[in-house]
Design an enzyme around this catalytic site. Structure first.
Site, PDB file in Angstrom:
ATOM      1  N   SER A  46       6.051  11.128   0.656  1.00  0.00           N
ATOM      2  CA  SER A  46       4.811  10.444   0.302  1.00  0.00           C
ATOM      3  C   SER A  46       4.778  10.185  -1.202  1.00  0.00           C
ATOM      4  O   SER A  46       5.662  10.615  -1.947  1.00  0.00           O
ATOM      5  CB  SER A  46       3.605  11.285   0.725  1.00  0.00           C
ATOM      6  OG  SER A  46       3.640  12.546   0.092  1.00  0.00           O
ATOM      7  N   SER A  47       3.737   9.487  -1.639  1.00  0.00           N
ATOM      8  CA  SER A  47       3.524   9.196  -3.074  1.00  0.00           C
ATOM      9  C   SER A  47       4.677   8.417  -3.696  1.00  0.00           C
ATOM     10  O   SER A  47       5.050   8.640  -4.853  1.00  0.00           O
ATOM     11  CB  SER A  47       3.285  10.496  -3.862  1.00  0.00           C
ATOM     12  OG  SER A  47       2.173  11.185  -3.358  1.00  0.00           O
ATOM     13  N   ASP A 106       4.805  10.896  10.558  1.00  0.00           N
ATOM     14  CA  ASP A 106       3.571  11.678  10.623  1.00  0.00           C
ATOM     15  C   ASP A 106       2.847  11.375  11.926  1.00  0.00           C
ATOM     16  O   ASP A 106       2.684  10.201  12.295  1.00  0.00           O
ATOM     17  CB  ASP A 106       2.634  11.327   9.460  1.00  0.00           C
ATOM     18  CG  ASP A 106       3.201  11.706   8.105  1.00  0.00           C
ATOM     19  OD1 ASP A 106       4.157  12.498   8.075  1.00  0.00           O
ATOM     20  OD2 ASP A 106       2.677  11.203   7.088  1.00  0.00           O
ATOM     21  N   ILE A 107       2.371  12.394  12.602  1.00  0.00           N
ATOM     22  CA  ILE A 107       1.674  12.174  13.870  1.00  0.00           C
ATOM     23  C   ILE A 107       0.379  11.389  13.656  1.00  0.00           C
ATOM     24  O   ILE A 107      -0.028  10.589  14.503  1.00  0.00           O
ATOM     25  CB  ILE A 107       1.408  13.529  14.583  1.00  0.00           C
ATOM     26  CG1 ILE A 107       0.946  13.284  16.021  1.00  0.00           C
ATOM     27  CG2 ILE A 107       0.406  14.389  13.799  1.00  0.00           C
ATOM     28  CD1 ILE A 107       0.911  14.548  16.857  1.00  0.00           C
ATOM     29  N   THR A 148      22.031   7.603   0.671  1.00  0.00           N
ATOM     30  CA  THR A 148      21.309   6.604   1.464  1.00  0.00           C
ATOM     31  C   THR A 148      20.851   7.146   2.806  1.00  0.00           C
ATOM     32  O   THR A 148      20.098   6.483   3.513  1.00  0.00           O
ATOM     33  CB  THR A 148      22.196   5.372   1.713  1.00  0.00           C
ATOM     34  OG1 THR A 148      23.326   5.759   2.514  1.00  0.00           O
ATOM     35  CG2 THR A 148      22.689   4.784   0.403  1.00  0.00           C
ATOM     36  N   GLN A 179      18.272   5.668   5.797  1.00  0.00           N
ATOM     37  CA  GLN A 179      18.764   5.328   7.137  1.00  0.00           C
ATOM     38  C   GLN A 179      17.922   6.008   8.213  1.00  0.00           C
ATOM     39  O   GLN A 179      17.530   5.386   9.208  1.00  0.00           O
ATOM     40  CB  GLN A 179      20.228   5.740   7.287  1.00  0.00           C
ATOM     41  CG  GLN A 179      21.204   4.997   6.381  1.00  0.00           C
ATOM     42  CD  GLN A 179      22.607   5.552   6.503  1.00  0.00           C
ATOM     43  OE1 GLN A 179      23.049   5.907   7.591  1.00  0.00           O
ATOM     44  NE2 GLN A 179      23.313   5.651   5.379  1.00  0.00           N
ATOM     45  N   GLY A 192     -18.611  13.871 -12.403  1.00  0.00           N
ATOM     46  CA  GLY A 192     -18.189  15.056 -11.675  1.00  0.00           C
ATOM     47  C   GLY A 192     -19.365  15.619 -10.894  1.00  0.00           C
ATOM     48  O   GLY A 192     -20.509  15.175 -11.047  1.00  0.00           O
ATOM     49  N   CYS A 246     -21.701   8.788 -16.097  1.00  0.00           N
ATOM     50  CA  CYS A 246     -22.345   9.458 -14.965  1.00  0.00           C
ATOM     51  C   CYS A 246     -22.804  10.856 -15.393  1.00  0.00           C
ATOM     52  O   CYS A 246     -23.745  10.981 -16.165  1.00  0.00           O
ATOM     53  CB  CYS A 246     -21.406   9.485 -13.768  1.00  0.00           C
ATOM     54  SG  CYS A 246     -22.256   9.823 -12.194  1.00  0.00           S
ATOM     55  N   ARG A 277     -26.256  11.033  -7.307  1.00  0.00           N
ATOM     56  CA  ARG A 277     -27.485  11.439  -6.628  1.00  0.00           C
ATOM     57  C   ARG A 277     -28.590  11.815  -7.614  1.00  0.00           C
ATOM     58  O   ARG A 277     -29.749  11.874  -7.240  1.00  0.00           O
ATOM     59  CB  ARG A 277     -27.240  12.665  -5.732  1.00  0.00           C
ATOM     60  CG  ARG A 277     -26.438  12.411  -4.499  1.00  0.00           C
ATOM     61  CD  ARG A 277     -26.444  13.642  -3.585  1.00  0.00           C
ATOM     62  NE  ARG A 277     -25.541  13.412  -2.468  1.00  0.00           N
ATOM     63  CZ  ARG A 277     -24.238  13.647  -2.503  1.00  0.00           C
ATOM     64  NH1 ARG A 277     -23.691  14.126  -3.603  1.00  0.00           N
ATOM     65  NH2 ARG A 277     -23.485  13.407  -1.451  1.00  0.00           N
ATOM     66  N   HIS A 297     -20.425   3.611 -13.596  1.00  0.00           N
ATOM     67  CA  HIS A 297     -18.983   3.837 -13.765  1.00  0.00           C
ATOM     68  C   HIS A 297     -18.291   2.535 -14.176  1.00  0.00           C
ATOM     69  O   HIS A 297     -17.781   1.796 -13.328  1.00  0.00           O
ATOM     70  CB  HIS A 297     -18.376   4.346 -12.454  1.00  0.00           C
ATOM     71  CG  HIS A 297     -18.730   5.754 -12.122  1.00  0.00           C
ATOM     72  ND1 HIS A 297     -17.945   6.823 -12.486  1.00  0.00           N
ATOM     73  CD2 HIS A 297     -19.798   6.271 -11.462  1.00  0.00           C
ATOM     74  CE1 HIS A 297     -18.507   7.948 -12.062  1.00  0.00           C
ATOM     75  NE2 HIS A 297     -19.636   7.643 -11.443  1.00  0.00           N
ATOM     76  N   GLU A 326     -15.464   2.095 -15.418  1.00  0.00           N
ATOM     77  CA  GLU A 326     -14.013   2.121 -15.207  1.00  0.00           C
ATOM     78  C   GLU A 326     -13.589   1.384 -13.946  1.00  0.00           C
ATOM     79  O   GLU A 326     -12.429   0.964 -13.825  1.00  0.00           O
ATOM     80  CB  GLU A 326     -13.500   3.566 -15.168  1.00  0.00           C
ATOM     81  CG  GLU A 326     -13.914   4.386 -13.965  1.00  0.00           C
ATOM     82  CD  GLU A 326     -15.206   5.164 -14.148  1.00  0.00           C
ATOM     83  OE1 GLU A 326     -15.390   6.187 -13.479  1.00  0.00           O
ATOM     84  OE2 GLU A 326     -16.050   4.722 -14.969  1.00  0.00           O
TER      85      GLU A 326
END
EC number: 6.3.4.2
Length: 540
Positions: free
Chosen positions: A13-14, A146-147, A187, A191, A351, A378, A469, A514, A516
């Protein structure tokens, strides 16, 4: 007629499927196509809104208020398009929709199964996210094998059979590791990953192979032979020091030409001059600044992905390298503010939860007293207000009801009612569910004439995205104004404070929204650009 590109990942992953997908999207957009992008996440959460940042990284908020995967941030930063809740689906959301339909009797008493009901819902969601674009790029989260991913892979297999090769293609991202002890690239993992994908019924048309160094031509031919992929469609994607180089890297290898040919498209050549300017500005800075980011998720910087990128975008705008010094707010509580010494500016991000909040309050005090440029976002605005109330306005015991049930002076409190941009009233209480119960999405903000915020944005009304909130308690407005705090940004109904400033400070601004989430490498964002310019001025 929409054409679909399905992007899967294997080996580990990643690997960067999101950045690869976004890079391909921006190249195709540069060649005159309209592009949509969708992320399918295999986890069972309905959305990532209540997941720990340590588990998931950043929660990215869209204009329409959806809490989504951080890859949607990459999509918006690379591709000139606006994401919505229709661009991110999870297993939990798919199952929730199917179960609601079953309860309404829409399946006419039939047995609800993964095939066809779940897979049909996935296909419907994919088509809805495509939004009639010329090209729809669909990223499947997780790793082949992955299941959790199986229903999504089955759904795209079915779409491939239904649409035919001229209307869809499959792109698989893998890893080709270099084994130092053997001195060669391997490789076999690629494969086996393709073998696993083919066992599901999906034959990839293109392989994008991540590697730490150039893949020899002999190894590329070997991969092509064992995976049944054309040699020219085995594309290398080497590690780079700057993700904004990826569009040019993929374009040089002809990935967009291969895609156009396989989808039967005749397109004008791509112009990637914008990206070349971005990369050039990052590689040739005229100076540098150091900005302290004081938070509690600093051990996993993905928790602040959009913030990190926004500061880099501001560096592009100002032609300065922005060095981010991550500081654990709990460290400030234990050891004092020495870690902030020598920085050119202080940023306190958003946060949740009480842990580390006093350290953030200390950071706001440090910036105020030492005249260091400060940007609060925030929670960063809320701690700035708490600090000012305690130490300037003389409101001893000032705090937020998020952290203390009954503070002496609740200068920050739970929003119990607000009006959305559609004119409907939202109501919440302390007993409301946590998921999806915040003030979310893009909201207009009115800026006060003559304020720093008005100067930075250059207009009276701006629209920014929210995720919170708690808000400033207007009962303390007069007391804090009398003490010198300026409230320079308000919600469109003037009920909620959105921006606060300290007029006697060289540059101190904090916002409840936010910014960003709307910064991009090509356009930047005025607030971050102004913040970095203030840091440059402070550095001298």
């Amino acid at each position: 007629m929409t054409r679909y590109i399905f992007i899967t990942g294997g080996v580990v992953s990643s690997l960067g499927k999101g950045i690869t997908a976004a890079s391909l999207g921006t190249i195709l957009q540069a060649r005159g196509l309209s592009v949509s992008m969708t992320k399918l996440d295999p986890y069972i959460n309905v959305d990532p809104g209540t997941m720990s940042p340590f588990q998931h990284g950043e929660v990215y908020v869209t204009d329409d208020g959806a809490e989504t995967d951080l890859d949607l941030g990459h999509y918006e930063r690379f591709v000139r398009t606006t994401m919505t809740r229709n661009n991110n689906y999870t297993t939990g959301r798919i199952y929730e929709s199917v179960i609601r339909k079953e309860r309404r009797g829409e399946y006419l008493g039939g047995t609800v199964q993964v095939i066809p009901h779940i897979t049909d819902e996935i296909k419907r969601s994919i088509q809805q996210g495509a939004d009639d674009a010329d090209i729809a790029l669909i990223e499947i989260g997780g790793t082949v094998g992955d299941i959790e991913s199986l229903p999504f892979l089955e759904a795209i297999r079915q779409m491939g059979a239904e649409l035919g090769r001229g209307r869809c293609l499959f792109m698989h991202l893998t890893l080709v590791p270099f084994i130092g002890a053997a001195g060669e690239m391997k490789t076999k993992p690629t494969q086996h990953s393709v073998k696993e994908l083919r066992s599901i019924g999906i034959q990839p048309d293109i392989l994008v192979c991540r590697a730490s160094q150039r893949i020899p031509e002999e190894e590329r031919r070997k991969i092509a032979l064992f995976t049944n992929v054309e040699p020219r469609a085995v594309v290398s994607c080497l590690d780079v020091d700057n993700i904004y180089k990826i569009p040019e890297v993929l374009h040089r290898q002809g990935l967009d030409n291969i895609v156009a040919e396989k989808l039967g498209l005749e397109l004008p050549p791509a112009s990637l001059q914008d990206w070349q300017r971005v990369v050039e500005a990052m590689q040739n800075p005229e100076g540098e600044v150091t900005i302290a980011m004081v938070g509690k998720y600093v051990d996993l910087t993905d928790a602040y992905m959009s913030l990190n990128e926004s500061l880099r975008h501001a560096g592009i705008q100002t032609r300065h390298r922005v060095n981010i010094r991550y500081i654990d707010s709990e460290e400030l509580e234990r050891e004092g503010t020495h870690a902030l010494d020598g920085v050119d500016a202080v940023l306190v991000p958003g946060g949740f939860g009480e842990r580390g909040v006093e350290g953030k309050i200390l950071a706001a005090r440090y910036a105020r007293e030492r005249k260091v440029p400060y940007l609060g976002i925030c929670l960063g605005m809320q701690v700035a207000v708490i600090e000012y109330a305690r130490n300037v306005a003389g409101l001893e015991g000032a705090h937020s009801t998020e952290f203390t049930r009954h503070p002496h002076h609740p200068v920050i409190g739970l929003i119990t009612e607000w009006m959305t941009d559609e004119g409907t009233v939202e109501q919440r209480s302390e007993d409301s569910d946590l998921g999806g119960t915040m003030r979310l999405g893009a909201q207009p903000c009115r800026l006060t004439e003559g304020s720093l915020a008005r100067q930075v944005y250059g207009k009276d009304v701006v629209e920014e995205r929210h995720r919170h909130r708690y808000e400033f308690n207007n009962h303390y407005l007069e007391a804090l104004e009398a003490a010198g705090l300026r409230f320079s940004g308000w919600s469109h109904d003037r009920k909620l404070v959105e921006v606060v400033e300290q007029p006697d400070h060289p540059w101190f601004l904090a916002c409840q929204f936010h910014p960003e989430f709307t910064s991009t490498p090509r356009d930047g964002h005025p607030l971050f650009a102004a913040f970095v310019r203030a840091a440059i001025a402070h550095r001298g």
